[in-house]
Each structure stands twice: as C-alpha cells, then as structure tokens.
Design an enzyme around this catalytic site. Structure first.
Site, PDB file in Angstrom:
ATOM      1  N   SER A 172       0.829  -1.207   0.000  1.00 45.82           N
ATOM      2  CA  SER A 172       0.000   0.000   0.000  1.00 45.82           C
ATOM      3  C   SER A 172       0.861   1.253   0.000  1.00 45.82           C
ATOM      4  O   SER A 172       1.903   1.310   0.644  1.00 45.82           O
ATOM      5  CB  SER A 172      -0.910   0.006   1.233  1.00 45.82           C
ATOM      6  OG  SER A 172      -1.566   1.255   1.354  1.00 45.82           O
ATOM      7  N   TYR A 232      -1.812   5.994  -4.962  1.00 50.79           N
ATOM      8  CA  TYR A 232      -2.852   7.021  -5.115  1.00 50.79           C
ATOM      9  C   TYR A 232      -2.131   8.203  -5.746  1.00 50.79           C
ATOM     10  O   TYR A 232      -1.139   8.688  -5.177  1.00 50.79           O
ATOM     11  CB  TYR A 232      -3.401   7.462  -3.758  1.00 50.79           C
ATOM     12  CG  TYR A 232      -4.242   6.441  -3.016  1.00 50.79           C
ATOM     13  CD1 TYR A 232      -5.466   6.019  -3.531  1.00 50.79           C
ATOM     14  CD2 TYR A 232      -3.831   5.936  -1.794  1.00 50.79           C
ATOM     15  CE1 TYR A 232      -6.251   5.107  -2.839  1.00 50.79           C
ATOM     16  CE2 TYR A 232      -4.605   5.024  -1.096  1.00 50.79           C
ATOM     17  CZ  TYR A 232      -5.818   4.614  -1.626  1.00 50.79           C
ATOM     18  OH  TYR A 232      -6.584   3.722  -0.929  1.00 50.79           O
ATOM     19  N   THR A 250      -4.923   2.918  -7.809  1.00 54.35           N
ATOM     20  CA  THR A 250      -6.281   2.829  -7.253  1.00 54.35           C
ATOM     21  C   THR A 250      -7.101   3.992  -7.789  1.00 54.35           C
ATOM     22  O   THR A 250      -6.755   5.158  -7.579  1.00 54.35           O
ATOM     23  CB  THR A 250      -6.230   2.831  -5.724  1.00 54.35           C
ATOM     24  OG1 THR A 250      -5.444   1.704  -5.311  1.00 54.35           O
ATOM     25  CG2 THR A 250      -7.626   2.702  -5.123  1.00 54.35           C
ATOM     26  N   LYS A 275      -6.961  -0.429 -10.342  1.00 54.16           N
ATOM     27  CA  LYS A 275      -7.719  -1.064  -9.258  1.00 54.16           C
ATOM     28  C   LYS A 275      -8.951  -0.226  -8.924  1.00 54.16           C
ATOM     29  O   LYS A 275      -8.826   0.964  -8.593  1.00 54.16           O
ATOM     30  CB  LYS A 275      -6.842  -1.182  -8.004  1.00 54.16           C
ATOM     31  CG  LYS A 275      -7.573  -1.686  -6.769  1.00 54.16           C
ATOM     32  CD  LYS A 275      -6.613  -1.944  -5.628  1.00 54.16           C
ATOM     33  CE  LYS A 275      -7.291  -2.546  -4.430  1.00 54.16           C
ATOM     34  NZ  LYS A 275      -8.045  -1.593  -3.618  1.00 54.16           N
ATOM     35  N   HIS A 327     -13.237  -1.637  -3.372  1.00 55.64           N
ATOM     36  CA  HIS A 327     -12.456  -1.200  -2.207  1.00 55.64           C
ATOM     37  C   HIS A 327     -12.980  -1.864  -0.923  1.00 55.64           C
ATOM     38  O   HIS A 327     -12.972  -1.275   0.154  1.00 55.64           O
ATOM     39  CB  HIS A 327     -12.504   0.330  -2.073  1.00 55.64           C
ATOM     40  CG  HIS A 327     -11.228   0.960  -1.593  1.00 55.64           C
ATOM     41  ND1 HIS A 327     -10.404   1.701  -2.403  1.00 55.64           N
ATOM     42  CD2 HIS A 327     -10.636   0.957  -0.365  1.00 55.64           C
ATOM     43  CE1 HIS A 327      -9.368   2.136  -1.696  1.00 55.64           C
ATOM     44  NE2 HIS A 327      -9.481   1.682  -0.451  1.00 55.64           N
TER      45      HIS A 327
END
Ligand SMILES: Cc1cc2nc3c(=O)[nH]c(=O)nc-3n(C[C@H](O)[C@H](O)[C@H](O)COP(=O)(O)O)c2cc1C
Length: 315
Positions: A62, A84, A110, A178, A202
C-alpha cells in the site's frame, strides 16, 4: 452464485500455479493493498511480506504502508506497489521511482478514490490519526541523505485518464487499474494500454450501493475480451469463492481483510495460515468441480442464484 461440478473428468490433483503479469505465482491469489499493517501487529508489513513470499504469492504494497517498501523487498517475494496519484505529480513520480528501485514489478493505481469514502466505523471509533511512532513511510519527503518527515496522504479529486496516460509515459512497469466496476471503464483501460484491471469496490469502503465485485466481474470480463488479465478482489474468504471468480472471468483474486485478520491474530504465522488454508481449500474445490488448473474454469461451472434457488437453463 452456485457451483455445478463436472465429474469423472480424470483431471488428477490440480496444479495451482498461474502466470501473473508475466511471472509465476503459486496460486491465483495475491494480497490486495491494505494500509497500516503495524496497527494489526508490531512487525506489520514485514510479517505480511515474509508470509506472502513463503506462500509464493504477490504482495501489493500500500501507498499507506507503515513500513518502507525497501524493507519489504528484503523478504524476497514478488511485490506490486499501490499508488494514489498525489496532486503533486513530482512527488508522485519520486514515489514511483522509489518503488521501481526497490524492485516492485507493477504499479497498482487505485482509481476508486477521487475522495475518501465516508467510513462510519472509522468515525465511530474516532480513527483519524496513526498512533505515535507509526507513519505512512512512502509519504516521507525525499532528502539529500534519505527521507524526512511524512506528508499527509492526499486524494486527487481531478484524477482522470490523463493521469493514466501520464503514468504510462512515466514508468515502464506494468500498470494495473484497481477499482474498475463498469465495463466501459474496462474498455477505456485497454485502450489506454493498461496491463490488467482489478475489479474492486475497495472492500465496500468507498461508495454504498455498488454491486458486489463478483456480480460486476462478468460484464468487465466480456468488455476486456481476453485482451488483458482481469483481477478481482472483495469478499474472497474460502476456496470456493476463488473458483467462482475464476469461473466468471478472473485470472486471479486479491485478499484484503483476511490477511489483516491473520496478521492481527498471529503475525507472520497468522498470514501464513490464512494463505495455506485458502490454498488447501482451492486445491480441494478445483478437484471437486472437475478442474485440473485455475485456467480451466469457465462460466459453465456456475449458475446465478444461491444453491436452493438455481434454475436450469434450457438445453
Ligand atoms: C483496512 C483496509 C485498508 C485498505 N487500504 C487500502 C489501500 O491503502 N489502498 C487500496 O488501494 N485499497 C485499500 N483497501 C482495499 C483493499 O485493497 C481491497 O480492495 C479490499 O479490502 C478487498 O476486499 P476484502 O477485504 O473483502 O478482501 C483497504 C481495505 C481495508 C479493509
């Protein structure tokens, strides 16, 4: 979704290994990116990375990891890096270079988070800040001799296909989008040269009212029409869940919460047990539906509806 097995197919014990973005994975399962593993266990992402490496599955790291990707690379497993897009593109590029240098094999962008979802549990628990000593390690400012203080993670409300094109120009790494649910977005992803789409809501944490990912998957798979792999996450809890997703068009599936539950319960061993149990269940389920490998699953294996509701098509 119900499974309708085929019998007497003589397939032997199934081979679980698959190709995932050009490299082998021990099973059609990977770790979806989840933030803040050190909230669940003191070793945090290190423990997760070691368990994933031992199980031969990809860990998606992440952007909001509480351990730096360079540390996770030491576990020796396959890593993807989840991103992100930060409004500061120069900083975003620096994070990508960092992931590349650490040996990450793909970027997972994402795309379901132009803003942060309204998470009622987080509100009730007054979860707003990480406790002292924990930080988003990938949000630290690059300095001359390492990394300085972390920034606040930011979401980009203006994130668009132009950012996808920008990423395509910025890195050679395979790019996974994603958070795809709509087949038109899946088509656009293929047109933008993306390497895989990950059907995800999510974990139901961004927007209420979206379909279950298993329900969204077939239309996305039809839109993509085999041009790139379709991945899925959300609600994978047992081997038969994996088989259903494979049957409806997924090449592999991601695990979010089960990894965190294993980590919270027993650290590295707990994550290892989650992965080992899923592997054993998947092997059993594939054999019991008459398949010798994940890639053999197709729609003929499933029917819409719970087991007691299944209606048989004409023929
Ligand atoms: C605690 C938690 C943290 C998460 N953090 C991230 C994240 O940092 N980036 C991201 O793209 N998705 C994140 N997700 C979403 C997961 O990648 C994944 O889509 C979802 O958890 C899959 O569903 P499952 O939990 O039912 O397996 C997070 C999910 C959870 C539960």
């Amino acid at each position: 979704v119900s499974l309708v097995p085929r019998v007497l197919r003589g397939r032997g014990l199934p081979v679980l290994a698959v190709d995932l973005l050009g490299k082998p994975a021990a099973m059609p399962v990977f770790l979806s990116p989840t933030a803040f593993h050190r909230l669940a266990d003191p070793e945090g992402e290190r423990a997760t990375a070691r368990a994933a490496a031992a199980a031969g599955v990809v860990m998606s790291v992440s952007m909001a990891s509480t351990t730096a990707v360079e540390e996770l690379a030491k576990a020796g497993g396959r890593l993807w890096f989840q991103l992100y897009v930060q409004p500061d593109l120069a900083f975003t590029r620096a994070v990508i270079r960092r992931a590349e240098a650490a040996g990450c094999e793909a970027l997972v962008l994402t795309v379901d988070s132009p803003v942060f979802g309204r998470r009622l549990r987080d509100l009730r628990h007054r979860f707003t800040d990480l406790p002292p000593g924990l930080a988003c390690e990938h949000l630290r400012e690059p300095t001359a001799d390492g990394y300085g203080a972390p920034r606040q993670i930011a979401f980009s409300a203006d994130v668009s296909w132009e950012h996808v094109s920008w990423l395509r120009r910025t890195t050679q790494l395979p790019l996974v989008l994603k958070g795809i649910l709509h087949p038109d977005d899946a088509r656009l992803a293929v047109e933008h040269g993306v390497d895989a789409v990950l059907v995800s809501n999510h974990g139901g944490r961004q927007l209420d009212g979206v379909p279950a990912t298993l329900a969204a998957l077939p239309a996305v798979a039809d839109a993509v029409a085999g041009r790139i792999p379709v991945l899925m996450d959300g609600g994978i809890r047992r081997g038969t869940d994996v088989v259903k997703a494979l049957a409806l068009g997924a090449t592999a599936v991601g695990l979010g919460r089960p990894v965190l539950w294993g980590l919270a319960a027993a650290g590295e061993a707990g994550v290892g047990q989650v992965l080992g149990q899923l592997r054993a269940e998947l092997a059993g389920a594939l054999a019991l539906v008459g398949l010798g490998a994940p890639g053999e699953a197709g729609r003929a294996l499933v029917r819409a509806g719970a087991p007691e509701e299944v209606s048989w098509p004409e023929s």
